[in-house]
Motif scaffolding. Sequence first.
Motif, PDB file in Angstrom:
ATOM      1  N   GLU A 146       9.570  77.091  72.445  1.00 23.90           N
ATOM      2  CA  GLU A 146       8.402  77.962  72.386  1.00 23.90           C
ATOM      3  C   GLU A 146       7.261  77.384  73.234  1.00 23.90           C
ATOM      4  OE1 GLU A 146      10.093  77.028  69.699  1.00 23.90           O
ATOM      5  OE2 GLU A 146      10.802  78.899  68.777  1.00 23.90           O
ATOM      6  N   ALA A 147       6.277  78.204  73.527  1.00 21.04           N
ATOM      7  CA  ALA A 147       5.084  77.726  74.239  1.00 21.04           C
ATOM      8  C   ALA A 147       4.312  76.775  73.328  1.00 21.04           C
ATOM      9  CB  ALA A 147       4.214  78.899  74.648  1.00 21.04           C
ATOM     10  N   GLY A 148       3.687  75.765  73.934  1.00 19.71           N
ATOM     11  CA  GLY A 148       2.835  74.861  73.166  1.00 19.71           C
ATOM     12  C   GLY A 148       3.561  73.701  72.544  1.00 19.71           C
ATOM     13  N   ILE A 149       4.798  73.445  72.994  1.00 21.98           N
ATOM     14  CA  ILE A 149       5.604  72.341  72.447  1.00 21.98           C
ATOM     15  C   ILE A 149       5.602  71.181  73.445  1.00 21.98           C
ATOM     16  CG2 ILE A 149       7.942  71.662  71.721  1.00 21.98           C
ATOM     17  CD1 ILE A 149       6.608  73.680  69.828  1.00 21.98           C
ATOM     18  N   GLY A 210       0.348  57.868  78.433  1.00 17.64           N
ATOM     19  CA  GLY A 210       1.450  58.775  78.095  1.00 17.64           C
ATOM     20  C   GLY A 210       1.027  60.210  77.942  1.00 17.64           C
ATOM     21  N   LEU A 211      -0.278  60.446  77.888  1.00 17.20           N
ATOM     22  CA  LEU A 211      -0.752  61.832  77.828  1.00 17.20           C
ATOM     23  C   LEU A 211      -1.009  62.326  79.252  1.00 17.20           C
ATOM     24  CD1 LEU A 211      -3.239  61.519  74.837  1.00 17.20           C
ATOM     25  CD2 LEU A 211      -1.102  62.811  74.866  1.00 17.20           C
ATOM     26  N   PRO A 212      -0.930  63.644  79.452  1.00 19.50           N
ATOM     27  CA  PRO A 212      -1.137  64.164  80.811  1.00 19.50           C
ATOM     28  C   PRO A 212      -2.623  64.224  81.165  1.00 19.50           C
ATOM     29  CG  PRO A 212      -0.553  65.950  79.300  1.00 19.50           C
ATOM     30  CD  PRO A 212      -0.513  64.689  78.506  1.00 19.50           C
ATOM     31  N   VAL A 310      -7.229  66.326  73.941  1.00 17.31           N
ATOM     32  CA  VAL A 310      -6.386  66.356  75.145  1.00 17.31           C
ATOM     33  C   VAL A 310      -5.180  67.270  74.897  1.00 17.31           C
ATOM     34  CG1 VAL A 310      -4.840  64.970  76.601  1.00 17.31           C
ATOM     35  CG2 VAL A 310      -7.109  64.090  75.985  1.00 17.31           C
ATOM     36  N   ALA A 311      -4.598  67.154  73.705  1.00 22.27           N
ATOM     37  CA  ALA A 311      -3.441  68.001  73.378  1.00 22.27           C
ATOM     38  C   ALA A 311      -3.839  69.475  73.368  1.00 22.27           C
ATOM     39  CB  ALA A 311      -2.862  67.592  72.026  1.00 22.27           C
ATOM     40  N   ALA A 312      -4.990  69.784  72.776  1.00 18.71           N
ATOM     41  CA  ALA A 312      -5.437  71.182  72.706  1.00 18.71           C
ATOM     42  C   ALA A 312      -5.674  71.737  74.112  1.00 18.71           C
ATOM     43  CB  ALA A 312      -6.706  71.284  71.867  1.00 18.71           C
ATOM     44  N   ALA A 316      -1.282  72.456  73.505  1.00 17.46           N
ATOM     45  CA  ALA A 316      -0.470  72.165  72.315  1.00 17.46           C
ATOM     46  C   ALA A 316      -0.673  73.241  71.253  1.00 17.46           C
ATOM     47  CB  ALA A 316      -0.848  70.804  71.740  1.00 17.46           C
ATOM     48  N   ALA A 317       0.427  73.710  70.663  1.00 14.83           N
ATOM     49  CA  ALA A 317       0.322  74.690  69.574  1.00 14.83           C
ATOM     50  C   ALA A 317      -0.274  74.034  68.337  1.00 14.83           C
ATOM     51  CB  ALA A 317       1.705  75.262  69.256  1.00 14.83           C
ATOM     52  N   GLN A 318       0.007  72.755  68.135  1.00 16.64           N
ATOM     53  CA  GLN A 318      -0.517  72.038  66.967  1.00 16.64           C
ATOM     54  C   GLN A 318      -1.150  70.741  67.432  1.00 16.64           C
ATOM     55  OE1 GLN A 318       2.641  71.644  64.072  1.00 16.64           O
ATOM     56  NE2 GLN A 318       2.065  73.622  63.204  1.00 16.64           N
ATOM     57  N   PRO A 319      -2.395  70.799  67.879  1.00 20.76           N
ATOM     58  CA  PRO A 319      -2.999  69.596  68.453  1.00 20.76           C
ATOM     59  C   PRO A 319      -3.388  68.528  67.439  1.00 20.76           C
ATOM     60  CG  PRO A 319      -4.521  71.465  68.590  1.00 20.76           C
ATOM     61  CD  PRO A 319      -3.231  71.996  68.044  1.00 20.76           C
ATOM     62  N   ALA A 320      -3.706  68.925  66.211  1.00 19.25           N
ATOM     63  CA  ALA A 320      -4.177  67.929  65.238  1.00 19.25           C
ATOM     64  C   ALA A 320      -2.998  67.083  64.764  1.00 19.25           C
ATOM     65  CB  ALA A 320      -4.849  68.612  64.056  1.00 19.25           C
ATOM     66  N   PRO A 321      -3.205  65.779  64.540  1.00 20.50           N
ATOM     67  CA  PRO A 321      -2.094  64.938  64.092  1.00 20.50           C
ATOM     68  C   PRO A 321      -1.625  65.331  62.699  1.00 20.50           C
ATOM     69  CG  PRO A 321      -4.155  63.689  64.097  1.00 20.50           C
ATOM     70  CD  PRO A 321      -4.473  65.038  64.661  1.00 20.50           C
TER      71      PRO A 321
END
Length: 393
Positions: A146-149, A210-212, A310-312, A316-321
């Motif tokens: 899915e998108a956001g993975i 490791g993050l983009p 950064v994830a959001a 990212a579909a679920q950015p929060a840890p």
Amino acid sequence: MSLLPVSEAQARLFALAPPVAIESVAIDDAAGRWTAEPIVALRTQPWRDLSAMDGYALRFADLEDKLTVIGESAAGRPFDGDVGAGQAARIFTGAALPPGADTVLLQEEARREGDALWLDGEGPLRRGAHIRRAGSDFLTGDMLIEAGIRLGPAQLGLAAMGGHGRLPVRRRVRVAMVATGDELALPGAPLVEGVLPASNGPMLRGLLAGLPVEIVDLGILPDRLDVLADAFRAVEADILVTTGGASVGDHDLVRPALAAAGAEIDFWRIAMKPGKPLMAGRLGNTVALGLPGNPVSAFVTARLFLVPLVAALSGAAQPAPTPLPGVLGGDLAATANRAEYVRARIVDGRLVPSATQDSAAMRALARADALIFREAHAEPAKTGESCFFLPLA
Ligand SMILES: Nc1nc2c(c(=O)[nH]1)N[C@H]1C(S)=C(S)[C@@H](COP(=O)(O)OP(=O)(O)OC[C@H]3O[C@@H](n4cnc5c(N)ncnc54)[C@H](O)[C@@H]3O)O[C@H]1N2
Ligand code: MOO
């Protein structure tokens, strides 16, 4: 001024800017990115019924008979004939099952002399043994990712197996980093008494590794409103992250400097310990995130806000840890009006709180394996009770 709960602050932070633009990257360069669109299978896997073992393709009904080996099917070189009654084809793992055959006999359970073949052992227990069915993994058109993975090793392998050579992801997030404080010097600078190594820089780089991202390091800025405001005004980035100067002291100038640079502060001061003075806002197209200067506070807020931001922005579909369930290996006192993030070591599978929870204690942080999540206004907790934690590795 009331303190904002962490989850509310995270939601408000993520709402400050939409994800960055989509780009297509070679699959070999896509590790650690988030999918910007659904990845759909362009092919069927397995493409045909394939052998799962090295052996012989035959008809289950003929198993007890003496058979004649009539050809060979290898991966990439299928046998082009049919396997008829009394016949078998030599077959290798990953090779297409020839038409007519319905079962694979392991070579360890076969005896072969020239073209003659007999069962020599228990043999396959059922028709269809040792065969991977066509499409049993996925069919052309199936949703793979899915998108956001986040694209980890398995997702990359799946996308490649699905026929993709390039993947739609978000471009790298540009992060401008600033340390503030007259007392700071770059790590490795000659040691002078009273001068503090700006340790937050390498720590944040470690958290972002490791993050983009593309990091633009603006170095150390002094506690001067005009210098800070000028620097902030000139920032061209998706995120501006500062450390220090976030609290209420006379030299805590990040908030007024952001305001002077034209930023709108969305929130300041969070119900969390450590990390209370965290602030966030918008500075043009940049999300400004002001972390506290205390190294442990900077670490915890970066882990809970900067990395998720950064994830959001990366889509990212679920950015929060997501905290994991665990078991306490030590007692914890009641909490006050802030959620607490307790540094802990994992010993024999249990979370043992570190002796010091000082927000400047780097040695305890560096020895910790996890942050135990404690709600605000929580009762005391005892050894053996369940808890939630975030691994730090
Ligand atoms: N009267 C109050 N005082 C403080 C409050 C408060 O609510 N009322 N909040 C406390 C809390 S909580 C924190 S956390 C700190 C954070 O304050 P600042 O963000 O303003 O941080 P600074 O004062 O600039 O620095 C704190 C500490 O960290 C060191 N530091 C700063 N930058 C770096 C860096 N890049 N690398 C390593 N160390 C750094 C700095 O030298 C200070 O020792 O405020 C409390 N005060
Ligand atoms: O919140 Mo501060 O980070 O307690 O030291």
